[in-house]
Design a protein around this motif. Sequence first.
Motif, PDB file in Angstrom:
ATOM      1  N   SER A 266      15.300  -3.921   2.093  1.00  0.00           N
ATOM      2  CA  SER A 266      16.613  -3.979   1.420  1.00  0.00           C
ATOM      3  C   SER A 266      16.965  -2.592   0.880  1.00  0.00           C
ATOM      4  CB  SER A 266      16.606  -5.019   0.298  1.00  0.00           C
ATOM      5  OG  SER A 266      16.312  -6.294   0.827  1.00  0.00           O
ATOM      6  N   GLY A 267      16.792  -1.593   1.709  1.00  0.00           N
ATOM      7  CA  GLY A 267      17.000  -0.214   1.271  1.00  0.00           C
ATOM      8  C   GLY A 267      15.659   0.429   0.972  1.00  0.00           C
ATOM      9  N   ILE A 268      15.669   1.725   0.894  1.00  0.00           N
ATOM     10  CA  ILE A 268      14.416   2.456   0.697  1.00  0.00           C
ATOM     11  C   ILE A 268      13.916   2.287  -0.722  1.00  0.00           C
ATOM     12  CG2 ILE A 268      13.368   4.762   0.658  1.00  0.00           C
ATOM     13  CD1 ILE A 268      15.289   5.551   2.852  1.00  0.00           C
ATOM     14  N   SER A 269      12.620   1.990  -0.853  1.00  0.00           N
ATOM     15  CA  SER A 269      11.984   1.916  -2.157  1.00  0.00           C
ATOM     16  C   SER A 269      11.005   3.068  -2.276  1.00  0.00           C
ATOM     17  CB  SER A 269      11.240   0.582  -2.325  1.00  0.00           C
ATOM     18  OG  SER A 269      10.443   0.622  -3.492  1.00  0.00           O
ATOM     19  N   PHE A 270      11.292   4.007  -3.160  1.00  0.00           N
ATOM     20  CA  PHE A 270      10.421   5.168  -3.318  1.00  0.00           C
ATOM     21  C   PHE A 270       9.078   4.774  -3.947  1.00  0.00           C
ATOM     22  CE2 PHE A 270      14.756   6.816  -3.357  1.00  0.00           C
ATOM     23  CZ  PHE A 270      14.668   7.741  -2.330  1.00  0.00           C
ATOM     24  N   LEU A 271       9.120   3.757  -4.819  1.00  0.00           N
ATOM     25  CA  LEU A 271       7.876   3.297  -5.421  1.00  0.00           C
ATOM     26  C   LEU A 271       6.953   2.688  -4.372  1.00  0.00           C
ATOM     27  CD1 LEU A 271       8.821   1.724  -8.859  1.00  0.00           C
ATOM     28  CD2 LEU A 271       7.235   3.593  -8.434  1.00  0.00           C
ATOM     29  N   ASN A 272       7.525   1.899  -3.447  1.00  0.00           N
ATOM     30  CA  ASN A 272       6.707   1.307  -2.392  1.00  0.00           C
ATOM     31  C   ASN A 272       6.154   2.376  -1.460  1.00  0.00           C
ATOM     32  OD1 ASN A 272       6.847  -1.346  -3.216  1.00  0.00           O
ATOM     33  ND2 ASN A 272       8.721  -1.781  -2.064  1.00  0.00           N
ATOM     34  N   ALA A 273       6.981   3.398  -1.177  1.00  0.00           N
ATOM     35  CA  ALA A 273       6.509   4.494  -0.340  1.00  0.00           C
ATOM     36  C   ALA A 273       5.359   5.227  -1.030  1.00  0.00           C
ATOM     37  CB  ALA A 273       7.655   5.462  -0.045  1.00  0.00           C
ATOM     38  N   GLU A 274       5.508   5.432  -2.356  1.00  0.00           N
ATOM     39  CA  GLU A 274       4.450   6.103  -3.110  1.00  0.00           C
ATOM     40  C   GLU A 274       3.169   5.274  -3.074  1.00  0.00           C
ATOM     41  OE1 GLU A 274       3.965   8.117  -7.499  1.00  0.00           O
ATOM     42  OE2 GLU A 274       4.684   6.048  -7.350  1.00  0.00           O
ATOM     43  N   TRP A 275       3.328   3.948  -3.237  1.00  0.00           N
ATOM     44  CA  TRP A 275       2.154   3.080  -3.211  1.00  0.00           C
ATOM     45  C   TRP A 275       1.428   3.184  -1.860  1.00  0.00           C
ATOM     46  CZ3 TRP A 275      -0.342   0.162  -6.750  1.00  0.00           C
ATOM     47  CH2 TRP A 275      -1.279  -0.763  -6.271  1.00  0.00           C
ATOM     48  N   SER A 276       2.213   3.359  -0.788  1.00  0.00           N
ATOM     49  CA  SER A 276       1.625   3.409   0.552  1.00  0.00           C
ATOM     50  C   SER A 276       0.893   4.717   0.815  1.00  0.00           C
ATOM     51  CB  SER A 276       2.724   3.222   1.615  1.00  0.00           C
ATOM     52  OG  SER A 276       3.340   1.962   1.475  1.00  0.00           O
ATOM     53  N   TYR A 277       1.423   5.836   0.283  1.00  0.00           N
ATOM     54  CA  TYR A 277       0.757   7.101   0.625  1.00  0.00           C
ATOM     55  C   TYR A 277      -0.145   7.618  -0.493  1.00  0.00           C
ATOM     56  CZ  TYR A 277       4.162   9.987  -2.040  1.00  0.00           C
ATOM     57  OH  TYR A 277       4.915  10.572  -3.026  1.00  0.00           O
ATOM     58  N   ASN A 278      -0.385   6.796  -1.514  1.00  0.00           N
ATOM     59  CA  ASN A 278      -1.311   7.217  -2.565  1.00  0.00           C
ATOM     60  C   ASN A 278      -2.706   7.519  -2.025  1.00  0.00           C
ATOM     61  OD1 ASN A 278       0.235   7.440  -4.850  1.00  0.00           O
ATOM     62  ND2 ASN A 278      -0.082   5.335  -5.528  1.00  0.00           N
ATOM     63  N   TRP A 279      -3.101   6.772  -0.978  1.00  0.00           N
ATOM     64  CA  TRP A 279      -4.442   7.012  -0.397  1.00  0.00           C
ATOM     65  C   TRP A 279      -4.545   8.426   0.163  1.00  0.00           C
ATOM     66  CZ3 TRP A 279      -4.811   8.494   4.659  1.00  0.00           C
ATOM     67  CH2 TRP A 279      -3.677   8.305   5.454  1.00  0.00           C
ATOM     68  N   TRP A 280      -3.417   8.920   0.732  1.00  0.00           N
ATOM     69  CA  TRP A 280      -3.448  10.285   1.274  1.00  0.00           C
ATOM     70  C   TRP A 280      -3.448  11.313   0.145  1.00  0.00           C
ATOM     71  CZ3 TRP A 280      -5.020  13.402   4.674  1.00  0.00           C
ATOM     72  CH2 TRP A 280      -4.506  14.691   4.784  1.00  0.00           C
ATOM     73  N   VAL A 281      -2.730  11.028  -0.938  1.00  0.00           N
ATOM     74  CA  VAL A 281      -2.731  11.926  -2.094  1.00  0.00           C
ATOM     75  C   VAL A 281      -4.152  12.056  -2.651  1.00  0.00           C
ATOM     76  CG1 VAL A 281      -1.868  12.280  -4.439  1.00  0.00           C
ATOM     77  CG2 VAL A 281      -0.318  11.458  -2.651  1.00  0.00           C
ATOM     78  N   ILE A 282      -4.853  10.926  -2.729  1.00  0.00           N
ATOM     79  CA  ILE A 282      -6.237  10.966  -3.205  1.00  0.00           C
ATOM     80  C   ILE A 282      -7.099  11.790  -2.243  1.00  0.00           C
ATOM     81  CG2 ILE A 282      -8.301   9.580  -3.650  1.00  0.00           C
ATOM     82  CD1 ILE A 282      -6.226   9.455  -5.846  1.00  0.00           C
ATOM     83  N   SER A 283      -6.875  11.622  -0.933  1.00  0.00           N
ATOM     84  CA  SER A 283      -7.633  12.398   0.060  1.00  0.00           C
ATOM     85  C   SER A 283      -7.362  13.890  -0.110  1.00  0.00           C
ATOM     86  CB  SER A 283      -7.244  11.961   1.479  1.00  0.00           C
ATOM     87  OG  SER A 283      -7.507  10.593   1.676  1.00  0.00           O
ATOM     88  N   GLU A 284      -6.084  14.228  -0.339  1.00  0.00           N
ATOM     89  CA  GLU A 284      -5.756  15.627  -0.579  1.00  0.00           C
ATOM     90  C   GLU A 284      -6.451  16.150  -1.835  1.00  0.00           C
ATOM     91  OE1 GLU A 284      -1.330  16.499   1.155  1.00  0.00           O
ATOM     92  OE2 GLU A 284      -1.453  15.196  -0.594  1.00  0.00           O
ATOM     93  N   GLY A 285      -6.484  15.308  -2.854  1.00  0.00           N
ATOM     94  CA  GLY A 285      -7.160  15.712  -4.090  1.00  0.00           C
ATOM     95  C   GLY A 285      -8.636  15.984  -3.867  1.00  0.00           C
TER      96      GLY A 285
END
Length: 574
Positions: free
Chosen positions: A217-236
């Motif tokens: 129902s339109g782009i959700s930035f929070l849902n996108a963040e939830w999805s790529y948090n695993w990559w952020v942790i990997s980058e960390g």
Amino acid sequence: MGMVTVPGNDLWIRFSDHHLYKYKNPALFIEIALESPTVYQNDKKVYSFRERDYVFPHIIPLSGQPGGYIYVHCKSSYKGYVGLDGKVRLEEYSHSWIQLLRDNVARTFLSPVLIVLSLLFLGLFFLKWEERIYLYFSVLLLSSAIIEIMNGFIAFSLLNYSRITIPLTYINFAIYPVLLLLFLKQVYPAFFKNLFEIMIFIHILVYIYCLMVSWNSGISFLNAEWSYNWWVISEGIIAILSSIYILIRGDSKLRLVTYGLLAVVITGSHDTLVDMGIFPWKERIIHQGFWVMILFFGFFVFRYYWNILSSIDNFNKELQKKNKDLERLFAIDKDMALAKELQRSLLSDHIKEDENINLVAFTQSLHSIGGDYFDHDCDSLGNWGILLCDVAGHGISSAVVAAMSKMAFTGAKAYIQYPTRVFNFMNRHLSGKTKGLFITASYLFIDTESGKLIYSNAGHPGFFILRNNSPALLEHRAKGKPLGVFAESDYKEESTQLLPGDKIFLYTDGVLDLNNDKNELFNEERLKRLLWENRDLSIQNLKTTVQGNLSDFCKSWKHQEDDVSFIIIEYKNS
């Protein structure tokens, strides 16, 4: 953070409002509320917020008359958790503002500091375009400022602009790691630069992918963040390992950057793990990490800039020194040009002709001035004395000794008919005055009436005679010690008979020592062959031919290692 999302179900939270009588103007303070929260006091709607991605503070005025319950309704389309997070309290409305500012004082005052620093380093980049570290650091600071601005007190003040601030916030969260990697790429060693480039590329792909799959129902930035948090942790994790490696290596230049990187990566990873529900402690510390990062990074970049200023100052000092050296070189060059003209005035004419002889000469100095010197003169009877000298070495010192040879020969002209006397006179006047530079010389006296050639040699190469009716070149050599070495040296005379049309070729050893690009010497055999093949040419054409061959052999004097001179004399006896 509230409850786990259940698709198709919303979350209702209820609590009693019987404490409201304590407050004159009560308010409900919610630090974070997800999924379009709506607040009801009993059966009356008192607050509604339509943006589902807003995660910043809400201060909601309430009625001071208790009546039962307060209800908070949150829609349930978020992937993670839904509900309330952080601090939730009832308090005075005016006190909420003050308390919100007090709780966020660090991030509130950090924002303008970051913006000022960002503009400062952007200005440094415009002053020095090639230093991209300033640009990346400036943008990184600006991105950090946006993160701080969109939190706490300032975020609440921007509530009416949420449709702009929400996407700006989450887009900025997505690109912040990219900006951080771009900055580190400028300062870390080459291996890490390649690693960071790969991480940047993967980060962009992961973010776009997560954004597309989170379309609901339109782009959700929070849902996108939830999805790529695993990559952020990997980058960390990668950043932390890289930092540990740099610290183990003990690179003092990168220690400050590494400390700043660890501060923001560790605090950012902590807050991400909190959002993912992995860490139970709910306090966010990314803002403190920003402060530490800015202090370390800022000190690094300021020191980097200071080193550049110091290097520029040193460069200016060196440039001033070079300018003075250049001025001295210009003065020397001017003096060299004058010395060249003076030396040219000392040399006899390159072309001489009378009824008895024709003479042409050529000289090519290795430097502006050289040590080769030739002279010729005739007596009252029309007889000719011809001298060719070669001072050891080349350059100014050789040119000075050549000028001394000129003066010595001028004093010896009374003995022009006697080659040994000429050399004995010159040797006595030069011995002990040449500072170790000796002079080789060949002197010829031509009796133009009889055609008799009398010659003497002082350590110089011999000479050749080109005779029309001879089957080969005629070579003439004589022994003798160089001038200026021993004061009592003896020189011998030898003689030969010239025939009309004979051509005499005198030369210095610089002719034979010419090199080509294969490191081959011109040598005597090549010179003899050249002279013999062109024996029928006039002396002027012969001079041009020999000069051209010498130049071609050493690629326009590119491989010349000594001064080059030769003289051609034609005996006419007209």
